[in-house]
Design a protein around this motif. Structure first.
Motif, PDB file in Angstrom:
ATOM      1  N   VAL A  24       0.821  -1.397  -0.129  1.00 17.06           N
ATOM      2  CA  VAL A  24       0.088  -0.092   0.076  1.00 17.06           C
ATOM      3  C   VAL A  24       0.952   1.336   0.167  1.00 17.06           C
ATOM      4  N   MET A  25       1.986   1.035   0.841  1.00 20.37           N
ATOM      5  CA  MET A  25       2.803   2.412   0.899  1.00 20.37           C
ATOM      6  C   MET A  25       3.425   2.562  -0.522  1.00 20.37           C
ATOM      7  N   ALA A  26       3.924   1.629  -1.077  1.00 18.49           N
ATOM      8  CA  ALA A  26       4.770   1.746  -2.427  1.00 18.49           C
ATOM      9  C   ALA A  26       3.797   2.064  -3.335  1.00 18.49           C
ATOM     10  N   VAL A  27       2.540   1.704  -3.537  1.00 16.42           N
ATOM     11  CA  VAL A  27       1.548   2.249  -4.413  1.00 16.42           C
ATOM     12  C   VAL A  27       1.337   3.817  -3.961  1.00 16.42           C
ATOM     13  N   ALA A  28       1.075   4.096  -2.903  1.00 17.40           N
ATOM     14  CA  ALA A  28       0.857   5.361  -2.598  1.00 17.40           C
ATOM     15  C   ALA A  28       2.020   6.315  -2.822  1.00 17.40           C
ATOM     16  N   LEU A  29       3.271   6.228  -2.368  1.00 18.09           N
ATOM     17  CA  LEU A  29       4.578   6.783  -2.892  1.00 18.09           C
ATOM     18  C   LEU A  29       4.552   6.874  -4.213  1.00 18.09           C
ATOM     19  N   ALA A  30       4.735   5.953  -4.870  1.00 16.83           N
ATOM     20  CA  ALA A  30       4.747   5.950  -6.294  1.00 16.83           C
ATOM     21  C   ALA A  30       3.650   6.846  -7.036  1.00 16.83           C
ATOM     22  N   LEU A 188      12.100  11.947  -5.490  1.00 18.76           N
ATOM     23  CA  LEU A 188      10.934  11.536  -4.728  1.00 18.76           C
ATOM     24  C   LEU A 188      10.970   9.931  -4.658  1.00 18.76           C
ATOM     25  N   LEU A 189      11.214   9.292  -5.785  1.00 17.83           N
ATOM     26  CA  LEU A 189      11.347   7.924  -5.664  1.00 17.83           C
ATOM     27  C   LEU A 189      12.445   7.234  -4.687  1.00 17.83           C
ATOM     28  N   ALA A 190      13.594   8.017  -4.911  1.00 16.57           N
ATOM     29  CA  ALA A 190      14.615   7.520  -3.606  1.00 16.57           C
ATOM     30  C   ALA A 190      14.134   7.932  -2.285  1.00 16.57           C
ATOM     31  N   ILE A 191      13.450   9.255  -2.051  1.00 21.03           N
ATOM     32  CA  ILE A 191      13.025   9.283  -0.878  1.00 21.03           C
ATOM     33  C   ILE A 191      12.109   8.308  -0.323  1.00 21.03           C
ATOM     34  N   SER A 192      11.114   7.785  -1.372  1.00 17.21           N
ATOM     35  CA  SER A 192      10.263   6.913  -0.861  1.00 17.21           C
ATOM     36  C   SER A 192      10.729   5.524  -0.585  1.00 17.21           C
TER      37      SER A 192
END
Length: 496
Positions: A24-30, A188-192
């Motif tokens: 869920v977090m990966a989908v949300a951050l992406a 943003l991807l790196a921070i995620s």
């Protein structure tokens, strides 16, 4: 597949929670990163469009209202118009302002450039791109080239004398702006990714703490045996997991009581059945050839076998009491039911039988089971009274309930026995006048029948001495429930 194999392949709840949380977090951050990139690109497109429109509008206004600074008159040559305008402009870093002049219907032969820009292949150095822009009938467009995309806007210059054609072109290279948006996206991807790693560690610890009581429940359940039901789960806090632990502990309490009652029941049943078997075996082993002795032995053996049969039948009946179809209620006339019980009870012994009162009404009852319970109570009264003593049978309506009772005038029940006589294989202290002894199942059957009707059986002293057993049946205000009144009537009294 063995149990061990299934255990190895099973994914724990802790891991499943962690995986779902990470998903869920990966989908949300992406989604956040992709949305941010989309917004940046949209803003870039909007800014470029505004810039192109502004530059084109400024040139069109200059062409319409401008004057040549050398002559003070309107421009007569398109190349002079373009040069004067471009000298007065300050372009952005990625912006090109150029003028194109050529004969009508031919490629531009003259290029008027404001300045050079730091891109791989600017428009003023790309002859093919210049020709495509110059020949395009559209005022704006986009060129897609291997060297980079170009967004452009064009304003055709009014022809002077019909001999030349010219155009003002503003071109923008969005590569650096788009690269900036892509860079933000990658950041943003790196921070995620870092956030996901931190979340993994935190979620693993938190999930472990939350699921600790659940693991205790599992471990406790795995260690439970029929002989050891004493383990309990410590309860901490007041959340759902604590409620689960409390519920599990309550279930263990019920299981412990049930197993204890079962063991006690089996022990008592074995004891009760062992006695007649021992008696039968002893008499058969000692039986001689004397006909009178053989006849007496057969009589005793038959009596003990009958008692064993009654015990087995009572045990089967109590086992059926756990089934949902143990009671099959239907509309029953209370007056008729009471009278039938009274008639059957009179045949049990020489007593002063009295039909004390009769309820006139209809109720939802299992007439067969109620008769069985009342006859059992009457038999109990006969066993604890002597000939000539009064035994009353009656029924009444009280506060929406149906009550049927048997009241004897014997010596009553000892206080220490009142709490145990309804348990299986429990018999109270013998009362004066008691004749014979059963297995201690009769009152348990009465209790089971009463509870099957949603009621209970109560014991209290009879006025003047003795014991009164009352069946209180039904739940007031619950239509269709066993024991509920159908058409309540009045109370009547009758005597034989």
């Amino acid at each position: 597949m063995t149990t061990a194999d299934r255990e190895r392949r099973r994914i724990s709840a802790r891991v499943r929670i962690l995986l779902w949380l990470l998903l869920v977090m990966a989908v949300a951050l992406a989604s956040v990163a992709a949305t941010t990139r989309s917004i940046l690109l949209r803003d870039t497109d909007q800014r470029i469009n505004n810039l192109l429109a502004q530059e084109a509008g400024e040139f069109a206004n200059f062409e319409e209202q401008g004057f040549d600074p050398e002559t003070g008159r309107r421009f007569t040559e398109p190349d002079r118009l373009l040069r004067v305008f471009l000298q007065r402009q300050y372009a952005d870093l990625d912006e090109e302002l150029i003028g194109l002049v050529g004969a009508p219907g031919t490629a531009p032969t003259q290029l008027i450039q404001q300045r050079d820009i730091p891109v791989a292949l600017p428009l003023h150095k790309d002859a093919d791109a210049r020709r495509r822009v110059f020949d395009s009938p559209h005022p704006t467009g986009t060129l897609h080239r291997p060297e980079g995309e170009i967004r452009w806007a064009k304003v055709n210059v009014a022809r002077y004398g019909g001999e030349t054609a010219a155009a003002f072109v503003v071109a923008f290279h969005p590569g650096r702006e788009q690269a900036r948006a892509d860079q933000v996206f990658r950041v943003l991807l790196a921070i995620s990714g870092v956030a996901l790693l931190m979340t993994t560690g935190i979620a693993w610890v938190v999930a472990g703490r939350i699921l600790k009581p659940v693991r205790l429940v599992r471990a406790t359940a795995a260690q439970l045996t029929e002989q050891d039901l004493t383990r309990r789960i410590p309860v901490h806090g007041n959340d759902d997991v604590a409620a689960l632990a409390e519920t599990f502990n309550a279930m263990l309490d019920r299981l412990e009581r049930a197993f204890a009652a079962q063991r006690e029941f089996v022990d008592d049943a074995g004891h009760e059945l062992r006695t007649p078997i021992t008696i039968v075996r002893g008499h058969l082993e000692l039986m001689g050839d004397d006909p009178a002795e053989r006849e007496e032995t057969v009589r005793l053996v038959t009596d003990e076998l009958d008692r064993m049969s009654r015990i087995v039948e009572d045990l089967l009946l109590l086992a059926k009491a756990e089934r949902p179809d143990f009671v099959r209620p239907g509309p029953v006339q209370l007056a008729e039911l009471t009278a039938d019980v009274y008639v059957k009870a009179r045949a049990l012994g020489d007593r002063d039988w009295v039909l004390a009162e009769v309820a006139d009404g209809e109720a939802l009852l299992d007439a067969q089971r109620i008769t069985q319970a009342m006859v059992q109570l009457a038999q109990n009264a006969v066993q604890h009274t002597v000939p000539g003593q009064r035994v009353g049978i009656g029924s009444r309506l009280r506060q929406g309930h149906v009550e049927l009772y048997v009241a004897d005038s014997g010596t009553g029940v000892q206080p220490q026995d009142a709490g145990v006589i309804f348990e299986r294989f429990r018999r109270g202290t013998a009362r004066r006048g008691a004749r014979g002894s059963g297995a201690g199942l009769g009152l348990s059957i009465v209790k089971a029948i009463a509870e099957g009707h949603g009621g209970r059986v109560r014991l209290h002293d009879t006025d003047g001495g003795g014991a009164t057993f009352t069946l209180t049946l039904g739940n007031p205000g619950t239509p269709g429930h066993p024991g509920t009144l159908a058409t309540p009537g009045t109370l009547e009294e009758a005597h034989p």
